[in-house]
Design a protein around this motif. Structure first.
Motif, PDB file in Angstrom:
ATOM      1  N   LEU A  94       0.837  -1.202   0.000  1.00 57.55           N
ATOM      2  CA  LEU A  94       0.000   0.000   0.000  1.00 57.55           C
ATOM      3  C   LEU A  94       0.871   1.251   0.000  1.00 57.55           C
ATOM      4  O   LEU A  94       0.567   2.234  -0.694  1.00 57.55           O
ATOM      5  CB  LEU A  94      -0.925   0.007   1.217  1.00 57.55           C
ATOM      6  N   VAL A  95       1.959   1.216   0.745  1.00 61.40           N
ATOM      7  CA  VAL A  95       2.906   2.339   0.749  1.00 61.40           C
ATOM      8  C   VAL A  95       3.527   2.496  -0.636  1.00 61.40           C
ATOM      9  O   VAL A  95       3.668   3.617  -1.153  1.00 61.40           O
ATOM     10  CB  VAL A  95       3.999   2.128   1.811  1.00 61.40           C
ATOM     11  N   PHE A 102       2.232   1.589  -3.478  1.00 60.46           N
ATOM     12  CA  PHE A 102       1.181   2.110  -4.362  1.00 60.46           C
ATOM     13  C   PHE A 102       1.051   3.625  -4.198  1.00 60.46           C
ATOM     14  O   PHE A 102       0.962   4.370  -5.179  1.00 60.46           O
ATOM     15  CB  PHE A 102      -0.142   1.419  -4.040  1.00 60.46           C
ATOM     16  N   THR A 103       1.043   4.086  -2.954  1.00 56.70           N
ATOM     17  CA  THR A 103       0.907   5.515  -2.673  1.00 56.70           C
ATOM     18  C   THR A 103       2.083   6.308  -3.213  1.00 56.70           C
ATOM     19  O   THR A 103       1.914   7.372  -3.814  1.00 56.70           O
ATOM     20  CB  THR A 103       0.780   5.745  -1.158  1.00 56.70           C
ATOM     21  N   LEU A 104       3.291   5.773  -3.013  1.00 55.70           N
ATOM     22  CA  LEU A 104       4.486   6.451  -3.503  1.00 55.70           C
ATOM     23  C   LEU A 104       4.510   6.502  -5.033  1.00 55.70           C
ATOM     24  O   LEU A 104       4.975   7.486  -5.624  1.00 55.70           O
ATOM     25  CB  LEU A 104       5.743   5.746  -2.994  1.00 55.70           C
ATOM     26  N   LEU A 136       1.835   6.514  -6.999  1.00 58.77           N
ATOM     27  CA  LEU A 136       0.756   7.381  -7.470  1.00 58.77           C
ATOM     28  C   LEU A 136       0.996   8.840  -7.093  1.00 58.77           C
ATOM     29  O   LEU A 136       0.503   9.756  -7.763  1.00 58.77           O
ATOM     30  CB  LEU A 136      -0.569   6.905  -6.869  1.00 58.77           C
ATOM     31  N   GLY A 137       1.759   9.071  -6.036  1.00 59.48           N
ATOM     32  CA  GLY A 137       1.957  10.412  -5.503  1.00 59.48           C
ATOM     33  C   GLY A 137       2.475  11.448  -6.486  1.00 59.48           C
ATOM     34  O   GLY A 137       1.942  12.576  -6.530  1.00 59.48           O
ATOM     35  N   ILE A 181      -0.291  12.856  -8.779  1.00 53.96           N
ATOM     36  CA  ILE A 181      -1.245  13.701  -8.056  1.00 53.96           C
ATOM     37  C   ILE A 181      -0.606  15.049  -7.718  1.00 53.96           C
ATOM     38  O   ILE A 181      -1.245  16.110  -7.848  1.00 53.96           O
ATOM     39  CB  ILE A 181      -1.723  12.992  -6.782  1.00 53.96           C
ATOM     40  N   SER A 222       0.486   8.298 -14.423  1.00 50.98           N
ATOM     41  CA  SER A 222       0.319   7.652 -13.117  1.00 50.98           C
ATOM     42  C   SER A 222       0.118   6.148 -13.258  1.00 50.98           C
ATOM     43  O   SER A 222       0.719   5.364 -12.508  1.00 50.98           O
ATOM     44  CB  SER A 222      -0.865   8.279 -12.367  1.00 50.98           C
ATOM     45  N   LEU A 236       2.693   3.205 -12.040  1.00 49.74           N
ATOM     46  CA  LEU A 236       2.339   2.038 -11.220  1.00 49.74           C
ATOM     47  C   LEU A 236       2.853   0.749 -11.860  1.00 49.74           C
ATOM     48  O   LEU A 236       3.391  -0.131 -11.169  1.00 49.74           O
ATOM     49  CB  LEU A 236       0.823   1.963 -11.027  1.00 49.74           C
TER      50      LEU A 236
END
Length: 229
Positions: A7-8, A10-12, A14-15, A18, A115, A119
């Motif tokens: 999850l981390v 994925f966030t990094l 996608l960040g 955004i 993005s 990923l």
């Protein structure tokens, strides 16, 4: 070996997309666009990744050269794909009412595309090692993700200008913007590939191409905002 929660990761991954959407959205300081339309273009940018990948895959079967695919096929297919969703998804909307809107919506679509691409690259690297995934995140956050937005700023500004230009001039304005974006995308890919072998290519990439694209984007944003005023 470093362990990273998925999850981390994925966030990094996608960040960066955004963040750059936020950045270009806030450059439109006179008449910001509705956030839901910016989000819609971001999602359409994600959606167009699939047909673009399919076309590149089919062409890849016919053309065995990775260099040709990266330097000729990818810039044409990807820039046109991003342009297509902006042209069909927002161009005729009443909210598209000034040249700066072309830049904002183009950057949003491009960053949606970037993005999802990010990923894919990051999680592919993760199958090799967590360190490889982190390295991919850093390099792409600094170069590849914003580059997609910078390419889009070129044809996005052209699209914004064209909407308010005389009808007989519109096609030429957009065509020139797309061609310039595709050429810069091709040069970006070429230098990135050859930088693995030639140090000079890396120097040109970092010291000339990247600053040059930022200068061009800022010039276009300044001109678009000047037209708004």
């Amino acid at each position: 070996m470093v362990q990273i929660d998925l999850l981390v990761l994925f966030t990094l991954a996608l960040g960066p997309g955004i963040f750059w959407v936020w950045y270009f959205y806030h450059r439109d300081r006179y008449d910001p666009e509705p956030a839901y339309l910016v989000l819609r273009m971001f999602l359409l940018g994600i959606a167009v990744t699939f047909p673009v990948a399919f076309i590149e895959g089919v062409v890849g079967i016919l053309i065995a050269s990775p260099l040709v695919l990266a330097v000729i096929v990818a810039p044409i297919v990807e820039e046109y794909g991003k342009y297509f969703v902006v042209r069909k998804g927002i161009y005729r909307d009443r909210e598209f009412d000034e040249p700066m809107d072309g830049i904002v919506y183009a950057a949003s679509a491009a960053l949606g595309f970037a993005s999802l691409e990010n990923l894919i690259y990051v999680f592919s690297a993760y199958t090799l090692s967590p360190e490889a995934a982190v390295g991919t995140i850093v390099v792409r956050a600094l170069f590849s993700v914003p580059a997609h937005a910078l390419f889009a700023c070129i044809w996005g500004y052209a699209l914004g200008r064209a909407k308010f230009a005389p009808p007989e001039q519109r096609r030429g304005i957009v065509a020139r913007g797309l061609v310039v974006a595709m050429v810069l995308h091709a040069l970006f890919n070429f230098l990135l590939i050859t930088a693995e072998v030639y140090a000079l290519a890396m120097l040109v990439f970092i010291l000339v191409l990247i600053p040059g694209m930022w200068l061009l984007a800022n010039r276009n944003i300044g001109r678009a905002l000047g037209r708004e005023r």
